[in-house]
Design an enzyme around this catalytic site. Structure first.
Site, short mmCIF file in Angstrom:
data_model
loop_
_atom_site.label_atom_id
_atom_site.label_comp_id
_atom_site.label_asym_id
_atom_site.label_seq_id
_atom_site.Cartn_x
_atom_site.Cartn_y
_atom_site.Cartn_z
N TYR A 119 0.84 -1.19 0.00
CA TYR A 119 0.00 0.00 0.00
C TYR A 119 0.88 1.25 0.00
O TYR A 119 1.70 1.43 0.90
CB TYR A 119 -0.91 0.02 1.23
CG TYR A 119 -1.72 1.29 1.36
CD1 TYR A 119 -2.78 1.54 0.49
CD2 TYR A 119 -1.41 2.24 2.33
CE1 TYR A 119 -3.50 2.71 0.58
CE2 TYR A 119 -2.15 3.42 2.43
CZ TYR A 119 -3.19 3.64 1.55
OH TYR A 119 -3.92 4.81 1.63
N ASP A 177 -0.19 15.32 6.25
CA ASP A 177 -1.20 14.85 5.30
C ASP A 177 -2.38 15.81 5.28
O ASP A 177 -3.42 15.56 5.89
CB ASP A 177 -1.64 13.43 5.69
CG ASP A 177 -2.58 12.81 4.66
OD1 ASP A 177 -2.67 13.33 3.54
OD2 ASP A 177 -3.21 11.79 4.98
N ASP A 235 -3.08 5.43 -2.54
CA ASP A 235 -3.94 6.54 -2.15
C ASP A 235 -4.01 7.52 -3.33
O ASP A 235 -2.99 7.86 -3.92
CB ASP A 235 -3.33 7.22 -0.93
CG ASP A 235 -4.23 8.25 -0.28
OD1 ASP A 235 -5.26 8.62 -0.88
OD2 ASP A 235 -3.89 8.70 0.83
N ASP A 295 -6.20 10.32 -2.82
CA ASP A 295 -6.86 11.46 -2.18
C ASP A 295 -8.26 11.68 -2.75
O ASP A 295 -9.07 10.76 -2.79
CB ASP A 295 -5.99 12.71 -2.30
CG ASP A 295 -4.79 12.67 -1.38
OD1 ASP A 295 -4.74 11.78 -0.50
OD2 ASP A 295 -3.88 13.50 -1.54
N HIS A 344 -7.71 4.46 -4.14
CA HIS A 344 -8.96 4.90 -3.51
C HIS A 344 -9.15 6.40 -3.65
O HIS A 344 -8.19 7.17 -3.61
CB HIS A 344 -9.08 4.44 -2.05
CG HIS A 344 -8.00 4.89 -1.12
ND1 HIS A 344 -7.94 6.15 -0.58
CD2 HIS A 344 -6.96 4.20 -0.57
CE1 HIS A 344 -6.91 6.23 0.24
NE2 HIS A 344 -6.29 5.08 0.26
N GLU A 399 -11.76 9.59 -2.24
CA GLU A 399 -12.60 9.90 -1.10
C GLU A 399 -13.56 11.05 -1.37
O GLU A 399 -13.48 11.70 -2.43
CB GLU A 399 -11.73 10.21 0.11
CG GLU A 399 -10.89 11.46 -0.09
CD GLU A 399 -9.60 11.45 0.73
OE1 GLU A 399 -9.30 12.48 1.35
OE2 GLU A 399 -8.89 10.43 0.72
N CYS A 417 -5.84 13.90 6.70
CA CYS A 417 -5.82 12.50 7.11
C CYS A 417 -7.18 12.10 7.69
O CYS A 417 -7.82 12.87 8.43
CB CYS A 417 -4.72 12.29 8.15
SG CYS A 417 -4.75 10.68 8.94
N ARG A 451 -13.79 5.47 -0.97
CA ARG A 451 -13.61 5.78 0.45
C ARG A 451 -14.55 6.91 0.84
O ARG A 451 -14.68 7.90 0.11
CB ARG A 451 -12.16 6.19 0.71
CG ARG A 451 -11.95 6.89 2.05
CD ARG A 451 -10.48 7.22 2.28
NE ARG A 451 -10.32 8.35 3.19
CZ ARG A 451 -9.15 8.79 3.65
NH1 ARG A 451 -8.04 8.18 3.28
NH2 ARG A 451 -9.10 9.83 4.45
N GLU A 490 -13.92 5.00 6.27
CA GLU A 490 -12.79 5.51 7.04
C GLU A 490 -13.25 6.06 8.38
O GLU A 490 -14.38 6.54 8.54
CB GLU A 490 -12.09 6.62 6.25
CG GLU A 490 -10.93 7.30 6.96
CD GLU A 490 -9.75 6.39 7.26
OE1 GLU A 490 -9.97 5.34 7.91
OE2 GLU A 490 -8.62 6.73 6.87
N ASN A 522 -8.71 0.09 7.30
CA ASN A 522 -7.51 0.90 7.53
C ASN A 522 -7.13 0.85 9.00
O ASN A 522 -7.87 1.30 9.87
CB ASN A 522 -7.79 2.35 7.11
CG ASN A 522 -6.55 3.22 7.13
OD1 ASN A 522 -5.43 2.73 7.17
ND2 ASN A 522 -6.76 4.53 7.11
#
Length: 306
Positions: free
Chosen positions: A44, A59, A87, A89, A114, A116, A124, A161, A191, A214
């Site tokens: 990952y 982040d 990731d 974002d 992913h 989001e 984060c 996500r 998440e 996660n």
């Protein structure tokens, strides 16, 4: 376009009813090499680790698509047979930008990524004060990724996500995930869960869509091991801070030692060999293989060794 080896392998893993994919978080070539050397089935690429290692920043959505895609591609290129989940974002903008992000990740050989539902200036998932886009904007991102995937003839996997649990509650979070799956996502990622009850329920509520978990040390979600996650029904579990925490702790201790004593003492293995010396690091990164390849094709640069 040829299908991605990593994506095809990840799809096989998810189709296996007895398989759970456990991924350590890696952020650079060295941490990725170590995880590959240990033998993980998949890796990952952490966005937080990418921000910290490439920019020295937290982040908070400061990385660009090029920061992330380039880093993911480097990691994926170390072993094309091992899937890399990355990731992405928020996709870094509106639908056009999300499509461009998807194309970049595909070209870099990423197996899955992913996206989001936070605003572009994200943070984060285990920090407070996250701001969200509406569900239509979120689903437009997923549809853009799915359309770009189809246009590229790729089998890259899209992980939806949602960070909405914190402010909008469980029911709305599940509604968003179901809408994202309808828009083209392959995997669901809730998440910031704070209870094992929610962790177990989302797998049931999202079935048959595979779910992604996660595990963040010091975060808001209860930590569970792979066996417990498997019993809950998860198919992918990431420990995104594995590499970043190891570097943080190790570098902190070595720097303190050098600052206070003026030297860093060598460490030794049980059989008396120096542990973690320059030779170990170079060998981990493929020193012998490079020399073997050079000789195989007729090169002479390493005929006397390295």
């Amino acid at each position: 376009m040829a299908q991605l080896k990593g994506a095809a392998q990840l799809r096989k893993y998810l189709a296996d009813p007895d398989k759970i994919v456990v991924c350590p978080g890696v952020h650079d070539g060295l941490t990725a090499r170590m995880a590959l050397n240990v033998g993980f089935d998949a890796l990952y690429m952490t966005g937080a680790g990418t921000a910290a290692s490439r920019l020295g920043q937290p982040d908070l959505g400061l990385t660009t698509v090029d920061d992330m895609a380039t880093n993911a591609g480097m990691i994926a290129g170390l072993d094309r047979n091992v899937p890399v989940i990355a990731d992405a974002d928020t996709g870094f903008g509106g639908p056009l930008m999300v499509a461009r992000t998807t194309e970049k990740y595909i070209l870099q050989g990423v197996a899955a990524f992913h996206i989001e539902d936070q605003v572009t200036t994200k943070r984060c998932g285990h920090l407070r004060g996250k701001e969200l886009v509406d569900v239509n904007t979120y689903c437009a991102r997923i549809r853009a990724a799915a359309a770009a995937r189809k246009e590229m003839g790729s089998d890259i996997m899209i992980i939806a996500r949602t960070d909405s649990l914190q402010s909008l509650g469980y029911e709305e979070a599940v509604r968003r995930l179901k809408a994202a799956v309808e828009a083209g996502a392959d995997v669901a990622f809730l998440e910031g869960m704070t209870t094992k009850e929610d962790m177990a329920n989302v797998v049931k509520d999202m079935a048959p869509t595979p779910c992604f978990l996660n595990m963040v040390s010091g975060g808001v979600t209860p930590l569970v091991n792979a066996d417990e996650a498997k019993r809950m029904g998860y198919k992918i579990v990431i420990w995104p801070l594995a590499g970043m925490t190891a570097v943080y702790l190790g570098m902190r201790d070595f720097c303190r030692e050098l600052k206070s004593t003026g030297e860093i003492k060598e460490r030794y293995t049980e059989d008396g060999k120096i542990d973690g010396g320059v030779g170990d690091c170079f060998e981990l990164c493929g020193l012998s293989k490079c020399g073997e390849f050079d000789q195989m094709v007729g090169g002479t640069s390493f005929a006397k060794g390295a």
